[in-house]
Design an enzyme around this catalytic site. Structure first.
Site, PDB file in Angstrom:
ATOM      1  CB  CYS A  18      -0.916  -0.009   1.231  1.00 54.43           C
ATOM      2  SG  CYS A  18      -1.821   1.539   1.445  1.00 54.43           S
ATOM      3  CB  CYS A  61       0.934   1.427   4.379  1.00 55.00           C
ATOM      4  SG  CYS A  61      -0.694   0.994   5.038  1.00 55.00           S
ATOM      5  CG  ASP A 120      -2.654  14.706  -4.985  1.00 55.15           C
ATOM      6  OD1 ASP A 120      -3.619  14.059  -4.534  1.00 55.15           O
ATOM      7  OD2 ASP A 120      -2.105  14.428  -6.076  1.00 55.15           O
ATOM      8  CG  HIS A 122      -4.350  -0.474   5.056  1.00 56.83           C
ATOM      9  ND1 HIS A 122      -3.905   0.196   3.937  1.00 56.83           N
ATOM     10  CD2 HIS A 122      -5.387  -1.249   4.646  1.00 56.83           C
ATOM     11  CE1 HIS A 122      -4.633  -0.170   2.903  1.00 56.83           C
ATOM     12  NE2 HIS A 122      -5.535  -1.052   3.307  1.00 56.83           N
ATOM     13  CG  ASN A 132     -12.595  10.672  -4.637  1.00 56.25           C
ATOM     14  OD1 ASN A 132     -13.633  11.327  -4.689  1.00 56.25           O
ATOM     15  ND2 ASN A 132     -11.445  11.120  -5.119  1.00 56.25           N
ATOM     16  CB  THR A 152      -6.664   5.953  -7.849  1.00 60.26           C
ATOM     17  OG1 THR A 152      -6.211   7.077  -7.114  1.00 60.26           O
ATOM     18  CG2 THR A 152      -7.513   6.406  -9.024  1.00 60.26           C
ATOM     19  CG  HIS A 173      -3.988   4.171   3.347  1.00 59.23           C
ATOM     20  ND1 HIS A 173      -3.050   3.411   4.046  1.00 59.23           N
ATOM     21  CD2 HIS A 173      -4.262   5.232   4.158  1.00 59.23           C
ATOM     22  CE1 HIS A 173      -2.781   3.986   5.209  1.00 59.23           C
ATOM     23  NE2 HIS A 173      -3.507   5.106   5.298  1.00 59.23           N
ATOM     24  CG  HIS A 191      -6.810   9.351   0.125  1.00 55.19           C
ATOM     25  ND1 HIS A 191      -6.978   8.038  -0.215  1.00 55.19           N
ATOM     26  CD2 HIS A 191      -7.130  10.064  -0.982  1.00 55.19           C
ATOM     27  CE1 HIS A 191      -7.371   7.956  -1.476  1.00 55.19           C
ATOM     28  NE2 HIS A 191      -7.493   9.177  -1.953  1.00 55.19           N
ATOM     29  CG  HIS A 226      -8.549  14.365  -2.256  1.00 58.60           C
ATOM     30  ND1 HIS A 226      -7.608  14.288  -3.257  1.00 58.60           N
ATOM     31  CD2 HIS A 226      -9.106  13.133  -2.184  1.00 58.60           C
ATOM     32  CE1 HIS A 226      -7.608  13.058  -3.769  1.00 58.60           C
ATOM     33  NE2 HIS A 226      -8.512  12.340  -3.129  1.00 58.60           N
TER      34      HIS A 226
HETATM   35  P1  AMP Z   1      -8.065   9.115  -5.038  1.00 64.55           P
HETATM   36  O1  AMP Z   1      -8.307   9.175  -6.518  1.00 64.55           O
HETATM   37  O2  AMP Z   1      -9.110   9.806  -4.224  1.00 64.55           O
HETATM   38  O3  AMP Z   1      -7.783   7.694  -4.575  1.00 64.55           O
HETATM   39  O4  AMP Z   1      -6.766   9.980  -4.784  1.00 64.55           O
HETATM   40  C1  AMP Z   1      -5.479   9.481  -4.772  1.00 64.55           C
HETATM   41  C2  AMP Z   1      -4.571  10.679  -4.843  1.00 64.55           C
HETATM   42  O5  AMP Z   1      -3.281  10.281  -4.460  1.00 64.55           O
HETATM   43  C3  AMP Z   1      -4.455  11.294  -6.250  1.00 64.55           C
HETATM   44  O6  AMP Z   1      -4.852  12.658  -6.185  1.00 64.55           O
HETATM   45  C4  AMP Z   1      -2.961  11.138  -6.576  1.00 64.55           C
HETATM   46  O7  AMP Z   1      -2.440  12.216  -7.297  1.00 64.55           O
HETATM   47  C5  AMP Z   1      -2.355  11.013  -5.184  1.00 64.55           C
HETATM   48  N1  AMP Z   1      -1.085  10.298  -5.099  1.00 64.55           N
HETATM   49  C6  AMP Z   1      -0.803   9.074  -5.580  1.00 64.55           C
HETATM   50  N2  AMP Z   1       0.466   8.728  -5.288  1.00 64.55           N
HETATM   51  C7  AMP Z   1       0.991   9.773  -4.587  1.00 64.55           C
HETATM   52  C8  AMP Z   1       2.262  10.025  -3.983  1.00 64.55           C
HETATM   53  N3  AMP Z   1       3.265   9.137  -4.037  1.00 64.55           N
HETATM   54  N4  AMP Z   1       2.454  11.204  -3.358  1.00 64.55           N
HETATM   55  C9  AMP Z   1       1.453  12.114  -3.298  1.00 64.55           C
HETATM   56  N5  AMP Z   1       0.232  11.924  -3.819  1.00 64.55           N
HETATM   57  C10 AMP Z   1      -0.002  10.773  -4.466  1.00 64.55           C
HETATM   58 ZN    ZN Z   2      -2.378   1.484   3.596  1.00 65.98          ZN
END
Ligand code: AMP
Ligand code: ZN
Length: 112
Positions: free
Chosen positions: A3, A6, A29, A45, A85, A93, A96, A98, A100
């Site tokens: 993950c 994580c 982000d 997690h 989301n 996507t 885990h 999160h 925004h």
């Molecule tokens: P979601 O589509 O709500 O799952 O958002 C996942 C977010 O994680 C997206 O806005 C990506 O740009 C962001 N993201 C993915 N990998 C990383 C990373 N290594 N560092 C910072 N943001 C990330």
């Molecule tokens: Zn995780």
């Protein structure tokens, strides 16, 4: 577990950190959708909002307690949007939980 968030929480993958405490980490982000776009993740997690329970909800509480300080530190002085989301239809996507924090400009009222 494989993950990415994580690993960011553990520090094995670097992030542009904004804030950290015992329960959560906030970082910029990597692909910002607004002038300020910060992600806040629990240091445990939890796959999504669908997986929040009485056992782990302290992480969500602590995140929301920290959000005002995170927003201030990120320069979100004019207000901000908090989005999580959850699942396929919401285009989650990273599996885990999160949040925004988005802002830095006047955001559109409608999501389209
Ligand atoms: P979601 O589509 O709500 O799952 O958002 C996942 C977010 O994680 C997206 O806005 C990506 O740009 C962001 N993201 C993915 N990998 C990383 C990373 N290594 N560092 C910072 N943001 C990330
Ligand atoms: Zn995780």
């Amino acid at each position: 577990m494989d993950c990415i968030f994580c690993k960011i929480a553990e520090g094995t993958i670097p992030s542009a950190k904004v804030y950290e405490d015992e329960y959560c980490l906030a970082f910029h982000d990597i692909n910002p959708q607004t002038p300020v776009h910060v992600l806040v993740i629990p240091k445990a997690h939890i796959a999504s909002a669908d997986e929040v329970t009485g056992e782990n909800s302290v992480y969500v509480t602590k995140i929301f307690e920290a959000i005002p300080a995170i927003a201030a530190k990120a320069g979100l002085t004019g207000g901000y949007r908090v989005i999580s989301n959850c699942g396929e239809d919401a285009c989650q996507t990273v599996k885990h939980l999160h949040f925004h924090l988005m802002g830095g400009k006047k955001l559109p009222e409608q999501m389209g």
